[in-house]
Enzyme design. Structure first.
Site, mmCIF file in Angstrom:
data_model
loop_
_atom_site.group_PDB
_atom_site.id
_atom_site.type_symbol
_atom_site.label_atom_id
_atom_site.label_comp_id
_atom_site.label_asym_id
_atom_site.label_seq_id
_atom_site.Cartn_x
_atom_site.Cartn_y
_atom_site.Cartn_z
ATOM 1 N N ASN A 1 0.957 -1.159 0.149
ATOM 2 C CA ASN A 1 -0.010 0.143 -0.233
ATOM 3 C C ASN A 1 1.242 1.173 -0.188
ATOM 4 O O ASN A 1 1.431 1.593 1.035
ATOM 5 C CB ASN A 1 -0.911 -0.224 1.285
ATOM 6 C CG ASN A 1 -1.845 1.159 1.192
ATOM 7 O OD1 ASN A 1 -1.798 2.095 0.353
ATOM 8 N ND2 ASN A 1 -3.026 1.027 2.105
ATOM 9 N N ARG B 1 -2.815 -2.010 -3.246
ATOM 10 C CA ARG B 1 -4.105 -1.091 -3.128
ATOM 11 C C ARG B 1 -3.791 0.040 -4.026
ATOM 12 O O ARG B 1 -2.813 0.832 -4.095
ATOM 13 C CB ARG B 1 -3.923 -0.794 -1.598
ATOM 14 C CG ARG B 1 -5.217 0.387 -1.581
ATOM 15 C CD ARG B 1 -5.611 0.822 0.016
ATOM 16 N NE ARG B 1 -6.456 1.472 0.084
ATOM 17 C CZ ARG B 1 -6.377 2.919 0.334
ATOM 18 N NH1 ARG B 1 -5.256 3.477 0.199
ATOM 19 N NH2 ARG B 1 -7.386 3.850 0.529
ATOM 20 N N HIS C 1 -12.764 2.909 0.145
ATOM 21 C CA HIS C 1 -12.857 2.167 1.347
ATOM 22 C C HIS C 1 -13.452 0.830 0.771
ATOM 23 O O HIS C 1 -13.743 0.023 1.558
ATOM 24 C CB HIS C 1 -13.709 2.675 2.571
ATOM 25 C CG HIS C 1 -12.845 3.590 3.225
ATOM 26 N ND1 HIS C 1 -13.603 4.531 4.171
ATOM 27 C CD2 HIS C 1 -11.369 3.896 3.599
ATOM 28 C CE1 HIS C 1 -12.759 5.451 4.540
ATOM 29 N NE2 HIS C 1 -11.441 5.005 4.300
ATOM 30 N N ARG D 1 -11.677 15.493 7.761
ATOM 31 C CA ARG D 1 -12.558 15.742 6.509
ATOM 32 C C ARG D 1 -13.720 16.256 6.856
ATOM 33 O O ARG D 1 -14.631 15.869 7.953
ATOM 34 C CB ARG D 1 -12.467 14.565 5.639
ATOM 35 C CG ARG D 1 -11.191 14.321 4.919
ATOM 36 C CD ARG D 1 -11.399 13.189 3.881
ATOM 37 N NE ARG D 1 -9.987 12.832 3.350
ATOM 38 C CZ ARG D 1 -9.726 11.261 3.403
ATOM 39 N NH1 ARG D 1 -10.725 10.609 4.019
ATOM 40 N NH2 ARG D 1 -8.757 10.820 3.030
ATOM 41 N N GLU E 1 -8.067 -5.233 5.217
ATOM 42 C CA GLU E 1 -7.805 -4.838 3.843
ATOM 43 C C GLU E 1 -6.795 -5.708 3.167
ATOM 44 O O GLU E 1 -6.702 -5.967 2.156
ATOM 45 C CB GLU E 1 -7.957 -3.496 3.653
ATOM 46 C CG GLU E 1 -8.981 -2.599 4.142
ATOM 47 C CD GLU E 1 -8.837 -1.074 4.016
ATOM 48 O OE1 GLU E 1 -9.052 -0.607 3.045
ATOM 49 O OE2 GLU E 1 -8.513 -0.556 5.008
#
Length: 400
Positions: free
Chosen positions: A7, A91, A180, A241, A385
């Site tokens: 990743n 990813r 996601h 965010r 993940e």
């Protein structure tokens, strides 16, 4: 069979090496602060061994080379040769509309990742750099790109289109993509298994709550809507965010003197819990501690965070229909007992009631946290993940 998962971020490279026969993690870690004067490697083995040291590398190629050195190191390593790595899974943030499934990397896939740079300017260039670093360091080993957007590609047009002139979509690809996806996919499969149901008969609302937060309405195992949009900024309030807001507020911020780039930075890095809470952090653990100590802004930030989630759960309940469960995952979803309590206490109109003892017991582990007589279950389901990417990579390259 061993599969390495990468990743790559703009200034980091995370890695996990799996033994797929038992899906065990052999080693994992991260190269941090790439591009700075003091890049730092953190390397951990499954037996508890940990190495942390500054290593001067120039870029992702240098970082990956050093990671490989550790994996095969006579003292620190877990494999004798890089030839033991059967494939590498990556990813990748954005595949746009051209890639809706995980793909073995070739020149065409790399070209599409590059085309999506404008849609993922912070992530896609780094993701591609990670792929090319692997190609250079271990040539001939298959690389698989697993896209963060792909699980959401089952959304219908009425869900992913914005109500703006249609040519912005056809000519520039401006639409909701969702993110996601790897986490939502993993949790969907894991929850279906936990409930003892075929995934195609599973109807759930998945809540990935961490520093970044998103939700998905999953009907028959497929996404029919999700909260994040063109970028990961849309939807829920997050650590830094803003989530949903009136677009005119952005225009007003620019009129007040901020440049578009400054506003982008504010909305992505200085808003959310961080922006409202006033304690110079967006970490929910710190926010809860501050609220408990009487900080009114921290308490307000938590209320706003919970309210947005509850609002989306209500709307997704209607979209999914015959909902089996509301599922919590991610750092906050798995570990914040208080946040789950605040959310579930507002879901009683849906027939969900909190089991206080079960909620406290499910700290980072799977379990039902609603009462036995609840009409819909509330479930904690840890995400993984990296494992999802490894499993996907094995299936793409080897068919298993």
């Amino acid at each position: 069979m061993k599969i390495l998962v990468i990743n790559a971020g703009s200034s980091s490279m995370k890695f996990t090496l799996f033994e797929m026969e038992n899906e065990a993690v052999l080693a994992k870690g991260v190269f941090e602060r790439l591009g700075s004067a003091n890049p730092n490697l953190v390397y951990k083995r499954a037996d508890g061994f940990k190495l942390e040291q500054e290593i001067p590398v120039a870029d992702h190629v240098g970082a990956f080379t050093e990671i490989c050195k550790q994996l095969v190191d006579p003292e620190n390593g877990v494999i004798k040769s890089l030839s033991e790595i059967a494939a590498v899974g990556h990813r990748v943030l954005h595949g746009g509309e051209k890639i809706t499934l995980p793909m073995q990397v070739d020149d065409n896939v790399k070209a599409i990742i590059r085309e999506c740079f404008p849609l993922g300017p912070l992530h896609n260039p780094a993701n591609l750099a990670g792929i090319e670093a692997c190609e250079k360091a271990i040539p001939g080993v298959p690389n698989v790109a697993v896209f963060d957007t792909q699980f959401h590609q089952t959304m219908p047009p009425e869900a992913y289109l914005y109500a703006i002139p249609y040519e912005y979509y056809t000519e520039h690809g401006i639409r909701k993509y969702g993110f996601h996806g790897t986490s939502h996919h993993y949790v969907t499969l894991a929850t279906a298994k936990y409930l003892g149901k075929p995934v195609e008969d599973t109807n759930i609302i998945t809540c990935h709550l961490g520093n970044g937060c998103s939700m998905a309405a999953v009907k028959g195992g497929k996404v029919v809507d999700t909260t994040m949009g063109l970028t990961p900024l849309e939807g829920l309030m997050m650590g830094t965010r803003s989530g949903d807001m009136d677009p005119a507020a952005v225009i007003r911020m620019i009129e007040l003197g901020s440049t578009p780039r400054e506003v982008d930075n504010i909305l992505n890095k200085k808003s959310g819990l961080f922006g409202v809470g006033g304690i110079n952090t967006g970490d929910m653990r710190d926010m809860e501690a501050a609220a408990a100590a009487g900080n009114e802004r921290a308490a307000l930030a938590i209320k706003m965070f919970v309210r947005r989630i509850v609002k989306y759960i209500g709307s997704y309940f209607l979209m999914v229909g015959n909902t089996d469960a509301v599922v919590f995952t991610g750092g906050i979803g798995e570990f914040s007992v208080n946040t789950r309590k605040r959310i579930i206490e507002q879901l009683y109109p849906m027939g969900i009631m909190l089991d206080e003892a079960a909620n406290k017991e499910c700290f980072g582990k799977a379990g039902v946290i609603s009462t036995a007589d609840s009409k819909i279950k509330a479930i904690v389901m840890p995400t993984d993940e990296e494992k999802m990417i490894a499993l996907t990579t094995a299936k793409i390259v080897f068919g298993k």
